[in-house]
Design an enzyme around this catalytic site. Structure first.
Site, short mmCIF file in Angstrom:
data_model
loop_
_atom_site.label_atom_id
_atom_site.label_comp_id
_atom_site.label_asym_id
_atom_site.label_seq_id
_atom_site.Cartn_x
_atom_site.Cartn_y
_atom_site.Cartn_z
N GLY A 15 -19.17 -40.76 -9.09
CA GLY A 15 -18.20 -41.26 -10.07
C GLY A 15 -17.79 -40.14 -11.01
O GLY A 15 -18.60 -39.29 -11.36
N ARG A 76 -16.74 -40.53 -2.82
CA ARG A 76 -18.03 -40.94 -2.25
C ARG A 76 -17.86 -40.78 -0.75
O ARG A 76 -16.86 -41.19 -0.18
CB ARG A 76 -18.35 -42.38 -2.64
CG ARG A 76 -18.35 -42.55 -4.19
CD ARG A 76 -18.97 -43.83 -4.62
NE ARG A 76 -18.64 -44.15 -6.01
CZ ARG A 76 -19.40 -43.85 -7.05
NH1 ARG A 76 -20.55 -43.23 -6.90
NH2 ARG A 76 -19.04 -44.19 -8.28
N ASP A 107 -27.16 -39.21 -9.38
CA ASP A 107 -28.38 -39.15 -8.56
C ASP A 107 -28.09 -39.12 -7.06
O ASP A 107 -28.78 -38.45 -6.31
CB ASP A 107 -29.37 -40.26 -8.92
CG ASP A 107 -28.91 -41.63 -8.50
OD1 ASP A 107 -27.69 -41.88 -8.56
OD2 ASP A 107 -29.75 -42.45 -8.11
N GLY A 108 -27.03 -39.80 -6.62
CA GLY A 108 -26.65 -39.75 -5.21
C GLY A 108 -26.27 -38.33 -4.81
O GLY A 108 -26.67 -37.83 -3.75
N THR A 130 -22.79 -37.83 -14.93
CA THR A 130 -22.63 -39.27 -14.71
C THR A 130 -22.62 -39.96 -16.07
O THR A 130 -23.41 -39.57 -16.95
CB THR A 130 -23.76 -39.86 -13.83
OG1 THR A 130 -23.71 -41.28 -13.90
CG2 THR A 130 -25.15 -39.42 -14.24
N ILE A 131 -21.78 -40.96 -16.21
CA ILE A 131 -21.75 -41.67 -17.51
C ILE A 131 -23.01 -42.50 -17.71
O ILE A 131 -23.32 -42.91 -18.81
CB ILE A 131 -20.49 -42.57 -17.65
CG1 ILE A 131 -20.47 -43.68 -16.60
CG2 ILE A 131 -19.22 -41.76 -17.62
CD1 ILE A 131 -19.43 -44.78 -16.89
N ASP A 132 -23.76 -42.74 -16.62
CA ASP A 132 -24.88 -43.70 -16.69
C ASP A 132 -26.12 -43.17 -17.43
O ASP A 132 -26.98 -43.96 -17.83
CB ASP A 132 -25.31 -44.13 -15.28
CG ASP A 132 -24.18 -44.77 -14.51
OD1 ASP A 132 -23.25 -45.27 -15.15
OD2 ASP A 132 -24.23 -44.77 -13.26
N ASP A 134 -28.72 -41.88 -16.27
CA ASP A 134 -29.93 -42.38 -15.59
C ASP A 134 -30.65 -41.29 -14.80
O ASP A 134 -31.30 -41.58 -13.81
CB ASP A 134 -29.56 -43.55 -14.66
CG ASP A 134 -28.51 -43.15 -13.63
OD1 ASP A 134 -27.90 -42.08 -13.77
OD2 ASP A 134 -28.30 -43.92 -12.67
N ARG A 176 -24.58 -49.06 -13.80
CA ARG A 176 -25.24 -49.38 -12.52
C ARG A 176 -26.55 -50.13 -12.79
O ARG A 176 -26.56 -51.08 -13.54
CB ARG A 176 -25.46 -48.11 -11.69
CG ARG A 176 -24.18 -47.30 -11.49
CD ARG A 176 -23.77 -47.27 -10.07
NE ARG A 176 -24.46 -46.22 -9.36
CZ ARG A 176 -24.02 -45.71 -8.23
NH1 ARG A 176 -22.91 -46.15 -7.69
NH2 ARG A 176 -24.68 -44.78 -7.62
N GLY A 190 -23.51 -52.90 -33.06
CA GLY A 190 -24.09 -53.98 -33.87
C GLY A 190 -24.21 -55.30 -33.12
O GLY A 190 -24.01 -56.38 -33.69
N GLU A 192 -25.68 -58.63 -31.26
CA GLU A 192 -26.76 -59.56 -31.60
C GLU A 192 -27.82 -59.57 -30.49
O GLU A 192 -28.98 -59.93 -30.73
CB GLU A 192 -26.20 -60.96 -31.80
CG GLU A 192 -25.60 -61.21 -33.19
CD GLU A 192 -24.32 -60.43 -33.47
OE1 GLU A 192 -23.56 -60.18 -32.52
OE2 GLU A 192 -24.10 -60.06 -34.63
N SER A 220 -19.99 -65.91 -35.38
CA SER A 220 -19.52 -65.18 -34.20
C SER A 220 -20.69 -64.33 -33.69
O SER A 220 -21.66 -64.11 -34.42
CB SER A 220 -18.34 -64.28 -34.54
OG SER A 220 -18.77 -63.23 -35.39
P1 ATP Z 1 -22.63 -41.90 -10.16
O1 ATP Z 1 -23.94 -41.94 -10.89
O2 ATP Z 1 -21.49 -41.62 -11.06
O3 ATP Z 1 -22.39 -43.08 -9.28
P2 ATP Z 1 -23.58 -40.41 -7.89
O4 ATP Z 1 -23.64 -38.96 -7.62
O5 ATP Z 1 -24.89 -41.15 -8.02
O6 ATP Z 1 -22.67 -40.61 -9.19
P3 ATP Z 1 -23.11 -41.67 -5.31
O7 ATP Z 1 -21.89 -42.28 -4.73
O8 ATP Z 1 -24.35 -42.46 -5.36
O9 ATP Z 1 -22.69 -41.14 -6.78
O10 ATP Z 1 -23.43 -40.32 -4.50
C1 ATP Z 1 -22.41 -39.36 -4.27
C2 ATP Z 1 -22.42 -38.95 -2.84
O11 ATP Z 1 -23.65 -38.30 -2.53
C3 ATP Z 1 -22.34 -40.10 -1.83
O12 ATP Z 1 -21.01 -40.57 -1.66
C4 ATP Z 1 -22.89 -39.43 -0.57
O13 ATP Z 1 -21.90 -38.67 0.06
C5 ATP Z 1 -23.95 -38.48 -1.15
N1 ATP Z 1 -25.27 -39.09 -0.99
C6 ATP Z 1 -25.86 -40.05 -1.75
N2 ATP Z 1 -27.05 -40.40 -1.26
C7 ATP Z 1 -27.24 -39.66 -0.14
C8 ATP Z 1 -28.28 -39.56 0.85
N3 ATP Z 1 -29.37 -40.30 0.78
N4 ATP Z 1 -28.11 -38.68 1.87
C9 ATP Z 1 -27.00 -37.92 1.94
N5 ATP Z 1 -25.99 -37.97 1.06
C10 ATP Z 1 -26.10 -38.82 0.03
#
Ligand code: ATP
Length: 328
Positions: A15, A76, A107-108, A130-132, A134, A176, A190, A192, A220
């Site tokens: 993202g 992606r 992380d992906g 990543t904005i998350d 995480d 996420r 703020g 609740e 509210s």
């Molecule tokens: P965001 O946190 O903003 O979603 P991200 O990097 O976690 O960002 P993902 O779509 O989860 O976004 O991962 C980005 C790309 O990384 C995926 O589209 C894929 O191509 C690759 N990727 C993620 N996991 C794997 C994996 N287990 N093996 C190989 N490639 C991966």
């Protein structure tokens, strides 16, 4: 002795997050200082597979620091999850004379980088984008600060209308399966009540809490719901409340902030963070580091092996959750 780095390939992936451009700019200009050439790879891993490469010099990254999104575009890529897809990507990287990669993503992206570099012996350094927020190994990720500021700005506006009409608003924010955005928005806006995936609350507890605050404190109320909360998103929770007679007299509205949180000009804090991380990524490659994520912990650059980043889960600060309850 690590191989000399003459050319770096840089890409953004996953993202988009405000500050990715600032990070890219710092990578290109820091590499320039070391006389290392830079190739930009468009659309993340998908562009790596498709061979969408373009050389970047110091001037190609002029006037992008303040821009949201990513000039390299992002994607992606399902094909990169396959051995064949990664082999095509590695061929293209070698064909362009690239000795190492710098990836900006979540992380992906790190998982992909880790697998790819192990399979093809191509070093990859990642910057947490990543904005998350995480990701283990950094106090803050690129884009998080801008995203919470955007969300809080919207929550302030919602507060005005909630107050004017004595309404209950369920505001869903991104993140996420992590509650960092929701938690910070809860304090800064703020709220609740904040519902995040890291805590388990029953629907009954949620109902009681809302009813208590709306009868005892205010007519509210704003509840922040993390999109990954185990009770469901804001719409599902609203449906459950509407079925309960005790909510019959309460005007209830749902607002899903959605992709507004991703866009926009990066905050000052994100620009500084992104610039520091971009430079640190290049420095660490030159110093011989391989397959790490550069982060900032307690205001100092910290390198964490990429595989540790996605094996460990970053925990939220439960004191902040208590703070929401204390000062609501
Ligand atoms: P965001 O946190 O903003 O979603 P991200 O990097 O976690 O960002 P993902 O779509 O989860 O976004 O991962 C980005 C790309 O990384 C995926 O589209 C894929 O191509 C690759 N990727 C993620 N996991 C794997 C994996 N287990 N093996 C190989 N490639 C991966």
């Amino acid at each position: 002795m690590p191989k000399l780095i003459n050319r770096i390939g840089v890409f953004t992936s996953g993202g988009d997050a405000p500050g990715m451009n600032a990070c890219l700019r710092a990578v290109v200009r820091s590499a320039h200082e070391y006389s290392i050439a830079v190739t930009g790879i468009l659309r993340g891993y998908e562009g790596m597979i498709e061979g969408e490469f373009s050389d970047l010099d110091a001037r190609s990254v002029s006037n992008i620091l303040q821009k949201g999104g990513t000039i390299l575009k992002t994607a992606r890529s399902d094909r990169f999850r396959t051995v064949e897809g990664r082999a095509l990507a590695a061929d293209n990287v070698r064909k362009h004379g690239i000795d190492a990669l710098i990836g900006i993503g979540g992380d992906g992206t790190l998982r992909g980088a880790s697998i790819f570099s192990r399979e093809h012996d191509i070093p990859v350094i990642c910057c947490p984008g990543t904005i998350d927020n995480d990701l283990f190994g950094t106090d803050q990720t690129i884009g998080f600060d801008t995203a919470i500021n955007t969300a809080i700005d919207n929550i302030d506006r919602i507060r005005d209308t909630a107050d004017a009409h004595d309404r209950l608003f369920l505001v869903e924010v991104m993140g996420r399966d992590a509650g960092f955005i929701a938690l910070h928005c809860g304090i800064g806006g703020g709220a609740e009540l904040v519902l995040i995936p890291e805590t388990i609350q029953t629907m009954d507890e949620v109902k009681t809490c809302i009813l208590d605050t709306m009868t005892l404190q205010s007519r509210s109320s704003i509840v922040i719901v993390a999109e990954g909360d185990e009770l469901g998103g804001a719409t599902q929770i609203a449906d459950a409340l509407k079925e309960d007679d005790r909510f019959a007299g309460i005007e209830l509205r749902v607002c899903i902030l959605g992709h507004t949180q991703r866009g926009g000009s990066p905050s000052a804090s994100d620009r500084v963070l992104a610039s520091r991380l971009g430079k640190a990524a290049v420095d660490s490659l030159v110093q011989g580091h391989r397959n790490v994520m550069v982060g900032i912990v307690n205001n100092r650059i910290r390198l964490t092996p990429s595989k540790d980043v996605w094996i460990h889960k970053k925990s939220i600060n439960f004191d902040l959750l208590k703070l929401v309850e204390l000062i609501r």
